[in-house]
Motif scaffolding. Structure first.
Motif, mmCIF file in Angstrom:
data_model
loop_
_atom_site.group_PDB
_atom_site.id
_atom_site.type_symbol
_atom_site.label_atom_id
_atom_site.label_comp_id
_atom_site.label_asym_id
_atom_site.label_seq_id
_atom_site.Cartn_x
_atom_site.Cartn_y
_atom_site.Cartn_z
ATOM 1 N N LEU A 229 1.651 -6.760 -7.196
ATOM 2 C CA LEU A 229 -0.250 -7.551 -8.077
ATOM 3 C C LEU A 229 -1.277 -6.767 -6.595
ATOM 4 C CD1 LEU A 229 1.119 -10.237 -9.436
ATOM 5 C CD2 LEU A 229 0.413 -8.850 -11.026
ATOM 6 N N GLY A 230 -0.528 -7.109 -5.318
ATOM 7 C CA GLY A 230 -1.254 -6.674 -4.656
ATOM 8 C C GLY A 230 -1.958 -5.355 -4.740
ATOM 9 N N ALA A 231 -1.295 -4.494 -5.122
ATOM 10 C CA ALA A 231 -1.374 -3.087 -4.761
ATOM 11 C C ALA A 231 -2.735 -2.168 -5.898
ATOM 12 C CB ALA A 231 -0.356 -1.879 -4.679
ATOM 13 N N ARG A 232 -2.755 -3.312 -7.090
ATOM 14 C CA ARG A 232 -3.644 -3.441 -7.727
ATOM 15 C C ARG A 232 -4.961 -3.306 -7.218
ATOM 16 N NH1 ARG A 232 -2.199 -2.578 -13.463
ATOM 17 N NH2 ARG A 232 -4.551 -2.742 -13.545
ATOM 18 N N THR A 233 -5.935 -2.804 -6.160
ATOM 19 C CA THR A 233 -6.873 -3.674 -5.611
ATOM 20 C C THR A 233 -7.807 -2.204 -5.986
ATOM 21 O OG1 THR A 233 -5.577 -4.604 -4.545
ATOM 22 C CG2 THR A 233 -7.249 -3.628 -3.125
ATOM 23 N N PRO A 234 -9.198 -2.857 -5.460
ATOM 24 C CA PRO A 234 -10.010 -1.320 -5.460
ATOM 25 C C PRO A 234 -9.477 -0.164 -4.930
ATOM 26 C CG PRO A 234 -11.368 -3.878 -5.711
ATOM 27 C CD PRO A 234 -9.684 -3.691 -5.686
ATOM 28 N N ASP A 235 -9.650 1.160 -4.885
ATOM 29 C CA ASP A 235 -9.580 2.150 -3.639
ATOM 30 C C ASP A 235 -10.290 3.197 -4.469
ATOM 31 O OD1 ASP A 235 -8.337 3.563 -2.448
ATOM 32 O OD2 ASP A 235 -6.689 3.375 -3.137
ATOM 33 N N CYS B 198 -4.859 -7.725 0.979
ATOM 34 C CA CYS B 198 -3.991 -8.486 2.267
ATOM 35 C C CYS B 198 -4.901 -10.073 0.689
ATOM 36 C CB CYS B 198 -5.057 -8.623 3.546
ATOM 37 S SG CYS B 198 -4.580 -7.391 4.321
ATOM 38 N N MET B 199 -6.214 -10.036 0.449
ATOM 39 C CA MET B 199 -6.524 -11.267 -0.510
ATOM 40 C C MET B 199 -5.975 -10.885 -1.556
ATOM 41 S SD MET B 199 -8.596 -13.053 0.395
ATOM 42 C CE MET B 199 -7.491 -14.276 -0.528
ATOM 43 N N ASN B 200 -5.329 -9.786 -2.259
ATOM 44 C CA ASN B 200 -4.907 -9.663 -3.564
ATOM 45 C C ASN B 200 -3.254 -9.648 -3.756
ATOM 46 O OD1 ASN B 200 -6.741 -8.710 -5.333
ATOM 47 N ND2 ASN B 200 -5.685 -6.874 -5.756
ATOM 48 N N LEU B 201 -2.779 -10.449 -2.121
ATOM 49 C CA LEU B 201 -1.746 -10.356 -2.473
ATOM 50 C C LEU B 201 -1.057 -12.404 -2.009
ATOM 51 C CD1 LEU B 201 -0.138 -8.070 0.525
ATOM 52 C CD2 LEU B 201 0.381 -8.407 -1.979
ATOM 53 N N GLU B 202 -2.553 -12.712 -0.790
ATOM 54 C CA GLU B 202 -2.546 -14.026 -1.143
ATOM 55 C C GLU B 202 -2.368 -14.255 -2.657
ATOM 56 O OE1 GLU B 202 -4.886 -15.408 1.067
ATOM 57 O OE2 GLU B 202 -3.764 -15.646 3.229
#
Length: 200
Positions: free
Chosen positions: A50-56, A132-136
């Motif tokens: 889930l954390g890796a689903r991040t804007p990139d 980092c925020m997504n992991l939280e």
């Protein structure tokens, strides 16, 4: 661009009172207060997914994860202790090492910007922060509390060598994950009237 390039279609967003409530109550935990239970191996894998689903921008994935259990963090804290003496406030520098060893699990997020003609390094670093925020949020969705910290050892050259970071890499954060015995107190929040500008 073909459908294969884009992947499969995802559901459109729907209103979620549960997610809104989670965001409204999001609060970093005191790192040294995090204790068992921590996430299982399967839960850690889900948090990372889930954390890796991040804007990139550019699909560069300019970050990597190091999952640190109790043994590796205890070893790291012991190795960092002598380096604390060279910090401006040695006693405080030694004291914050306790944050490394309290939680059941820590995910080290490493910013790994790559050379790109299209994507500035700053945008790649922002992506690492978003991870980092997504992991939280992912850990919170599974019922855990988290603390995102850096501290002095995220910037000290000798400490970075102990973390096995390579040239150009930086610590985006240590995400400590565990359980709190008592809920944390709320902290002051910004006055949005001083932070928001509306334009037609």
């Amino acid at each position: 661009m073909t459908d294969t390039d884009l992947g499969h279609a995802l559901p459109l967003p729907v209103a979620s009172a549960e997610l809104e409530d989670r965001l409204a109550r999001r609060r970093s935990a005191p790192a040294q207060a995090l204790t068992v239970p921590g996430p299982t191996q399967d839960q850690i894998a889900r948090i990372l997914e889930l954390g890796a689903r991040t804007p990139d921008h550019g699909k560069l994935f300019p970050w990597r994860f190091v999952v640190l259990g109790p043994t590796s963090r205890a070893t790291l804290a012991t190795a960092l202790a002598p380096l604390a003496q060279a910090q401006p406030q040695p006693d405080k520098a030694r004291a914050v090492l306790g944050k490394l060893t309290a939680a059941p699990v820590t995910i080290l997020v490493v910013s790994t910007p790559v050379h790109s003609q299209k994507v500035p390094v700053w945008e790649q670093q922002l992506s690492a922060g978003a991870v980092c925020m997504n992991l939280e949020h992912a850990a919170g969705a599974l019922g855990f509390s988290t603390s995102w910290i850096t501290d002095w050892y995220s910037y000290d050259a000798e400490a970075l060598a102990l973390l096995s970071l390579t040239k150009g890499e930086q610590v985006a954060g240590f995400i400590h994950i565990g359980t709190l015995a008592e809920p944390p107190f709320e902290r002051p929040r910004p006055d949005l009237s001083a932070k928001v500008e509306y334009r037609d």
